[in-house]
Structures are given as C-alpha cells and as structure tokens.
Design a protein around this motif. Structure first.
Motif, PDB file in Angstrom:
ATOM      1  N   GLY A 116       0.819  -1.211   0.000  1.00  0.00           N
ATOM      2  CA  GLY A 116       0.000   0.000   0.000  1.00  0.00           C
ATOM      3  C   GLY A 116       0.844   1.248   0.000  1.00  0.00           C
ATOM      4  N   ALA A 117       0.167   2.326  -0.383  1.00  0.00           N
ATOM      5  CA  ALA A 117       0.824   3.639  -0.405  1.00  0.00           C
ATOM      6  C   ALA A 117      -0.256   4.709  -0.334  1.00  0.00           C
ATOM      7  N   VAL A 118       0.175   5.892   0.121  1.00  0.00           N
ATOM      8  CA  VAL A 118      -0.707   7.054   0.151  1.00  0.00           C
ATOM      9  C   VAL A 118      -0.072   8.122  -0.729  1.00  0.00           C
ATOM     10  N   LEU A 119      -0.860   8.648  -1.703  1.00  0.00           N
ATOM     11  CA  LEU A 119      -0.370   9.641  -2.646  1.00  0.00           C
ATOM     12  C   LEU A 119      -1.003  10.980  -2.335  1.00  0.00           C
ATOM     13  N   ASP A 120      -0.185  12.039  -2.489  1.00  0.00           N
ATOM     14  CA  ASP A 120      -0.769  13.367  -2.343  1.00  0.00           C
ATOM     15  C   ASP A 120      -1.503  13.749  -3.605  1.00  0.00           C
ATOM     16  N   ARG A 121      -2.006  14.972  -3.670  1.00  0.00           N
ATOM     17  CA  ARG A 121      -2.797  15.375  -4.814  1.00  0.00           C
ATOM     18  C   ARG A 121      -1.975  15.390  -6.110  1.00  0.00           C
ATOM     19  N   GLY A 122      -0.670  15.514  -6.002  1.00  0.00           N
ATOM     20  CA  GLY A 122       0.181  15.519  -7.197  1.00  0.00           C
ATOM     21  C   GLY A 122       0.663  14.142  -7.594  1.00  0.00           C
ATOM     22  N   GLY A 123       0.278  13.116  -6.846  1.00  0.00           N
ATOM     23  CA  GLY A 123       0.658  11.760  -7.176  1.00  0.00           C
ATOM     24  C   GLY A 123       1.952  11.328  -6.540  1.00  0.00           C
ATOM     25  N   ARG A 124       2.567  12.184  -5.730  1.00  0.00           N
ATOM     26  CA  ARG A 124       3.808  11.812  -5.073  1.00  0.00           C
ATOM     27  C   ARG A 124       3.511  10.897  -3.905  1.00  0.00           C
ATOM     28  N   VAL A 125       4.427   9.942  -3.687  1.00  0.00           N
ATOM     29  CA  VAL A 125       4.232   8.936  -2.646  1.00  0.00           C
ATOM     30  C   VAL A 125       4.642   9.533  -1.306  1.00  0.00           C
ATOM     31  N   GLY A 126       3.714   9.433  -0.356  1.00  0.00           N
ATOM     32  CA  GLY A 126       4.024   9.855   1.000  1.00  0.00           C
ATOM     33  C   GLY A 126       4.417   8.644   1.816  1.00  0.00           C
ATOM     34  N   ASP A 127       3.455   8.054   2.425  1.00  0.00           N
ATOM     35  CA  ASP A 127       3.702   6.833   3.181  1.00  0.00           C
ATOM     36  C   ASP A 127       3.521   5.626   2.261  1.00  0.00           C
ATOM     37  N   ALA A 128       4.349   4.576   2.438  1.00  0.00           N
ATOM     38  CA  ALA A 128       4.267   3.372   1.578  1.00  0.00           C
ATOM     39  C   ALA A 128       4.765   2.177   2.345  1.00  0.00           C
TER      40      ALA A 128
END
Length: 481
Positions: free
Chosen positions: A93-105
C-alpha cells in the motif's frame, strides 16, 4: 507445410472406420478445447473479481478508520499489508498526495510514481479506480485499488495476482490432462461404436464375396442372398436392394440358360434334316459332279455345328442340374478305347495316330460322360498335333487315384494360359492353331465332367515338347486283379 488439399486427399483414402473415429475425435477436441479455454477464462475472471472486491472492501475499511483518526494511517497501512508465500508482501500500500507523489508506503518505493496519470486522475476526480498494474518494485501484475480519502489524498492498495495465475495454470494443466483422457476415451469408444455400426457392412461384404459366380453356379439358390440387418436403416435398405439386384440377375441368367438349351434343342432337328438331305444328295447319281465338293464342305460344317449344339446342350444340362453323375464301376481303359474309336475320323483327317497305353484301371464313373470328357481331350490333342505325329492316351493308377493322361506333340500351352484354357471359348492370343479347336467348349465340358466326379484336370508341358493333359479321379473301388 501440408496443403489442405493433400490432407483432404489423405483423409479420403482412409477406411470409413478410421475416418469416423478421426472426425469424432476432431470434433470432440474442438469442443473440449473451447470448453477448457472458456472455463479457464471464467475461473480467471471470477478469481480476479473476488480479489478486487476483497481488496476494495479492505480499502474502504482503511478509509473509514483514517477518516476517524488521520494520524493512524501509517499504523493502519502497516497492519493491512500481508506477507506472501515466499516472504514478499502479498498486499502492499501507499498514500499519494494530490500531485501523485508517494508519501507513506509499505512494500512500494517512494521515489517513483505508483499510479499512471490517467488512473490518478480517475481516482482524484471520481473517487475510485481499480485495475491490474505492474507496480514498481514488484514481480508480475497486481490487482490495484485507488480510493480517494476524505482529505483529498489517494489510498493505493495492491495485491499480487500470482496466486490467481498459478491457480489458473494448475486448472489449465488439469483440464488439459482430462481433455486428453477424454479424447482417448472418445477415440476408443468411437472405434468400438464404428466397428459395431459397420459390422453389418462387413457381413454384407463377406457374404457377397462368398456368393459364387459363373456358369457353374445356380443363382436361384436361396443361400446366395445377403443377410438383411433387423434395423430399418440405410444398411438394411442397401442389403434389400442388392438382393433384389441378385434376383434380377438370377432371373436374367436363368432365361439365358433356358434360351441356350431351347435353341440348341430346336436346332438339332433341322440340322439332322439338312445332314440327311446332304447325305442323300451325295449318294444320288443325279447330283452334278461339280456340286459334290460343295456338298462335302457343307457336310463338314454340319458336323461341326452338330458338335457345337451337342456341347451347348451338355453345358445346359450341367448348369440346370444339381444331380451328381450316376456312377458305377468302370474300366477306364475301355472308356478311353471307346473315345479313341469315336475320334477316329478326326485323327484320320489330320493324319495323326492315336494309341492307348496302360492296363485296366477301375473307378466309379458315369461311362458316357467320362467317354465324352476323354474324347474332348483326344480331339483337342489331334487338332493341335502336326500330321504324322502320335497322340498317346495312357491309363494308370497310384494308390486311390486313377489317371488318364493325353499327350500330344503340338505347340504346347503357355504357362499364363493353363488356368484359363478350360474356360468357355478360350483362345490364346498369338496361337496359330487356335482356329483348329472344335467348338471352344470341349475343354470346359471336360473340366465340368471331371469335377462332377470329384476329380481334377490339369495341363502341363510334355517331356520332349507338346502338351500333357492329366485327369485324376478317385477310384472308390479296389484295384482289379
């Protein structure tokens, strides 16, 4: 590469049973192959759908928990991931910000995009996206769920499709093996069914091959019909049609035989009258001398026609009668002597001497028929011997076999003709003396008479040249003392 035309020609040359089995196996292979493909495709679709629904349910549970406690996302995400069979994470799993950049993964790299731009746009605007992707840092495809969270970020969960593909592969192998076994069973069962279905055809073929043909055979015999299968199908109708054809042929052959016998019988009387008139004309002193040679030539032709009619009548009797000859003890030397006397005019005309050799040999025989058979052999030998030569008729006995041998000094009989020389009207091509035979029926009558007595007649080369006709008869009687 085999051309379709060549393959079709090869197929058309195979026996019907083989073509039936091959056709059945080909159709079964096509049906089973389509069924295997459909089943594996359906299984793959069902497993992928189940995996997507399970993953989507997990994603919505995570979204709800994050909405209640945004700070717990890392903990929740780490608890959601599942180790795989070989130590790799089955769920990442991963969490993406509004720009598609990976935050937590968890299980995914943070320095590379996780979702394609189109998938990210759908998840951002529509709130949900799912599909199969080759996620970075992963081997093989994953089922991916992208779900927009309450704060605008995008939660991405991926679950490997390796178990699905492995299950589909195992199912494909199992179904392929079952298909091969089914095709083998279809081929064996089809061969058995085809053999049972075509057995009536084999019976018809075998029975048709046993039906005798030729002038020796009585076509009206009830046993000479094809068996009709009990089922009302194409084969039974074929058997009925063939039997009707045999009946028509039998009637036609019977009419032909009766016609030959009737014509031969009716011709004897006028020929007798003509022969008597010619004989009277030859003896009459009023006959002009210049007509005498013509009358004698006519008399010769009448004798030949009379012999032909007698032979035809004899053959007609053989063909219409099923009775065996009335046999009684006979001295074969005396029978041969009588035949030689009856052939005297022909032997004197050709300048050929006929001599009798051997002692008394007794056998059971019809005297008149056997005398005619030997006479035919003597006439044949005289007609093919050069003037001044000798024809020898020898009588002997060996154990239970009596022999009558007729030897001439003619051109002999080629080996290729020895089987067919006893057939009706046989004439060897290139034989300069073939026009000298009496009627073309004498040797056939001889064969019929001998076979009716249970014997055989053969022709071979005589020592020193010429032909040697040998008649062998069972003696059925003790040797004369």
């Amino acid at each position: 590469m085999t051309r379709p035309g060549a393959l079709r020609a090869w197929f058309d040359r195979r026996p019907i049973r083989v073509r039936l089995v091959l056709s059945q196996a080909a159709v079964s292979a096509l049906v089973l192959g389509v069924l295997v493909i459909a089943l594996t495709a359906y299984q793959s679709s069902v497993l992928r759908t189940n995996e997507r629904e399970s993953l989507e349910l997990t994603a919505r549970v995570i979204a709800d928990r994050v909405a209640a406690d945004p700070a717990a996302l890392d903990t929740i995400l780490a608890a959601t991931t599942v180790p795989g069979e070989y130590g790799d994470l089955e769920v990442v799993g991963a969490v993406l910000d509004r720009g598609g950049r990976v935050g937590d993964a968890v299980g995914l790299p943070t320095d590379r995009p996780v979702l394609p731009a189109a998938a990210l746009a759908d998840a951002t605007t529509l709130g949900h996206w799912h599909g199969a992707l080759d996620l970075p840092g992963r081997d093989g495809d994953d089922m991916v769920i992208a779900l927009r969270l309450a704060d605008g970020r995008v939660l991405v969960l991926g679950q490997t499709l390796a178990p699905v593909e492995a299950g589909v592969h195992r199912s494909m192998i199992t179904l392929t093996a079952l298909t091969a076994a089914a095709l083998l069973a279809v081929a064996l069962g089809g061969s058995w069914v085809a053999r049972r279905a075509l057995r009536p055809v084999d019976d018809l073929t075998r029975r048709a091959g046993q039906i005798a043909v030729g002038p020796d055979h009585d076509p009206t015999a009830p046993g000479d019909r094809l068996p009709v299968p009990p089922a009302d199908d194409e084969i039974s109708r074929l058997a009925v049609t063939l039997n009707e054809m045999v009946d028509r042929l039998a009637r036609s052959l019977g009419r032909e035989r009766r016609f030959a016998a009737d014509v031969s019988h009716e011709l004897r009387t006028p020929l007798g009258v003509i022969a008597l008139e010619v004989e009277l004309a030859l003896r009459s002193p009023d006959t002009p001398p210049d007509l005498v040679p013509r009358l004698r030539s006519l008399q010769t032709e009448i004798v030949g026609l009379t012999a032909l009619i007698d032979d035809l009548l004899q053959l007609a009797r053989f063909e219409t009668s099923t009775d065996r000859p009335a046999r009684s003890p006979q001295d074969l030397r005396e029978v041969c002597a009588e035949a030689i006397v009856r052939a005297g005019p022909a032997s004197r005309e050709h300048g050929v001497e006929v001599v009798l050799d051997g002692g008394s040999v007794h056998a059971l025989a019809d005297r008149l028929l056997l005398r005619q058979a030997v006479g035919n052999l003597v006439h044949n030998a005289v007609g093919h011997s050069p003037a001044g030569s000798t024809v020898v008729v020898a009588v002997s006995r060996d154990d239970a076999v009596a022999r009558i041998a007729v030897r001439d000094h003619g051109p002999g009989v080629p080996a290729s003709y020895r089987e067919s020389i006893f057939d009706r009207h046989f004439r060897g091509e290139g034989d300069p003396d073939r026009h000298r035979a009496r009627t073309g029926l004498g040797l056939e009558i001889t064969r019929r008479v001998v076979e009716a007595h249970g014997g055989t007649v053969v022709v071979d080369d005589a020592p020193g040249g010429g032909s040697l006709f040998t008649v062998e008869l069972p003696t059925d009687a003790p040797a004369a003392t």
